[in-house]
Design an enzyme around this catalytic site. Structure first.
Site, PDB file in Angstrom:
ATOM      1  N   HIS A 140      -7.789  -4.490  -1.463  1.00  0.00           N
ATOM      2  CA  HIS A 140      -6.583  -3.856  -0.939  1.00  0.00           C
ATOM      3  C   HIS A 140      -6.066  -4.631   0.269  1.00  0.00           C
ATOM      4  O   HIS A 140      -6.242  -4.227   1.420  1.00  0.00           O
ATOM      5  CB  HIS A 140      -6.911  -2.404  -0.556  1.00  0.00           C
ATOM      6  CG  HIS A 140      -5.701  -1.537  -0.407  1.00  0.00           C
ATOM      7  ND1 HIS A 140      -4.896  -1.187  -1.463  1.00  0.00           N
ATOM      8  CD2 HIS A 140      -5.156  -0.946   0.687  1.00  0.00           C
ATOM      9  CE1 HIS A 140      -3.928  -0.415  -1.035  1.00  0.00           C
ATOM     10  NE2 HIS A 140      -4.048  -0.259   0.262  1.00  0.00           N
ATOM     11  N   ASP A 161     -11.690   0.174   0.657  1.00  0.00           N
ATOM     12  CA  ASP A 161     -11.118  -0.907  -0.140  1.00  0.00           C
ATOM     13  C   ASP A 161     -11.334  -0.643  -1.627  1.00  0.00           C
ATOM     14  O   ASP A 161     -10.414  -0.774  -2.434  1.00  0.00           O
ATOM     15  CB  ASP A 161     -11.758  -2.234   0.259  1.00  0.00           C
ATOM     16  CG  ASP A 161     -11.146  -3.421  -0.470  1.00  0.00           C
ATOM     17  OD1 ASP A 161      -9.993  -3.768  -0.169  1.00  0.00           O
ATOM     18  OD2 ASP A 161     -11.821  -4.007  -1.343  1.00  0.00           O
ATOM     19  N   SER A 166       0.841  -1.202   0.000  1.00  0.00           N
ATOM     20  CA  SER A 166       0.000   0.000   0.000  1.00  0.00           C
ATOM     21  C   SER A 166       0.876   1.252   0.000  1.00  0.00           C
ATOM     22  O   SER A 166       1.678   1.448  -0.916  1.00  0.00           O
ATOM     23  CB  SER A 166      -0.950  -0.050   1.202  1.00  0.00           C
ATOM     24  OG  SER A 166      -1.899   0.997   1.148  1.00  0.00           O
TER      25      SER A 166
END
Length: 328
Positions: free
Chosen positions: A307, A273, A176
């Site tokens: 994610h 997400d 991320s």
């Protein structure tokens, strides 16, 4: 099923085992540690807390002028570190959020994922929303994560552990926000890292009217900087955005192993997400297209889901890192 495009054969470099007495090269290095307990201050870092009892996982917390509080780092050693070998190093960066810090990958099982692999893994704090950057402004004192990681931590690791302090001895990876940090550092500091990996990390800052830049500014202002920002508001520091933007730094990925992972089906009910991984996927596709146009080999994976960090992809990444870097 995973879609993948492995567009390069790795050239495996061989190296003999080095003894603990081998000296580190380069100005400013304070000497090679013969054991993990020999870790000491240097490069602007003063150890204020540590735990070296675990044979593999070493913990340190530093006082540094680069950060207004004392950031921590976990250093995970190979099972056979006591052999006296010298090892390649992976810098592994956590994502953003109040639950993310230098312990994140230990919670996610990095010890078992790396068991038997001859690789040192360094996992530092990067701030809850630090974006692996020196912010344009801060109302809480210094939060210069880029300075801490590149100018301080990296040479400190090379000085205190038996590493290969060279281009072919280092890799950088992350999830991320940390995946963005990995891509950014690999381009800005070309000679430091021979392999770069991004697990659901954004690769394009300016697309969709600069959505990622806006998110970096908003999240950092709200969580870490008390109204300060990474890139500046209402006007961005445009030169800094371009310097950090992977899609604008494509030539800097020549001669590196590049590994990218993105999800194709984020949860439409989970706003965070959906928005994050939709942006990640589009940005990585843009980045891959530019890499391909430049003739730069890269490995990519698009997988179902949103994610999240995928353990099988991290394990595959570790194997690829070891294959690319100089051998222990």
């Amino acid at each position: 099923m995973s879609q993948s495009n492995i567009s390069r054969r790795q050239v495996l470099k061989t190296a003999g085992a080095a003894t603990a007495a081998a000296a580190l090269g380069g100005a400013g290095v304070i000497g090679s540690a013969t054991a993990a307990h020999a870790a000491r201050d240097g490069f602007g870092l003063r150890i204020v807390e540590h735990d070296e009892r675990d044979p593999r996982m070493k913990y340190y917390r530093f006082a540094t002028d680069a950060i207004g509080w004392n950031p921590g780092v976990n250093v995970l050693l190979p099972d056979d570190y006591s052999s006296g070998r010298r090892y390649p190093v992976l810098y592994l960066f956590h994502g953003g959020g109040l639950d993310q810090d230098f312990i994140t990958f230990d919670r996610w099982g990095i010890r078992s994922l790396s068991a038997g692999k001859r690789l040192i893994i360094v996992m530092p704090d990067g701030g809850h929303t630090g974006w692996y950057s020196n912010p344009v402004s801060s109302n809480v004192g210094p939060r210069n994560w880029e300075t801490f990681h590149i100018a301080q931590l990296l040479p400190w690791v090379d000085a205190n552990f038996r590493t290969y302090a060279e281009y072919d001895g280092r890799a950088v990876s992350g999830f991320s926000m940390g995946g963005f940090g990995a891509l950014k550092y690999a381009a800005k500091y070309y000679g430091h890292f021979a392999s770069v990996s991004s697990h659901s990390g954004p690769a394009s800052l300016r697309r969709d009217a600069g959505l990622v830049v806006h998110w970096a500014n908003i999240s950092s202002a709200a969580v870490d900087l008390a109204g300060g920002t990474v890139y500046g508001v209402p006007l961005w520091d445009e030169a800094r955005v371009s310097a950090d933007n992977p899609v604008e730094r494509v030539p800097s990925y020549h001669h590196k192993r590049v590994f990218l992972v993105a999800g194709t089906s984020p949860d439409p009910v989970n706003w965070a997400d959906y928005v994050q991984e939709t942006q990640v996927l589009a940005g990585q596709r843009e980045f891959r297209a530019r890499l391909g146009a430049a003739g730069i080999p890269h490995e990519w994976h698009e997988l179902p889901g949103g994610h999240v960090l995928r353990g099988d992809m991290l394990r595959r990444d570790l194997d690829g890192v070891i294959a690319r870097l100089r051998k222990a």
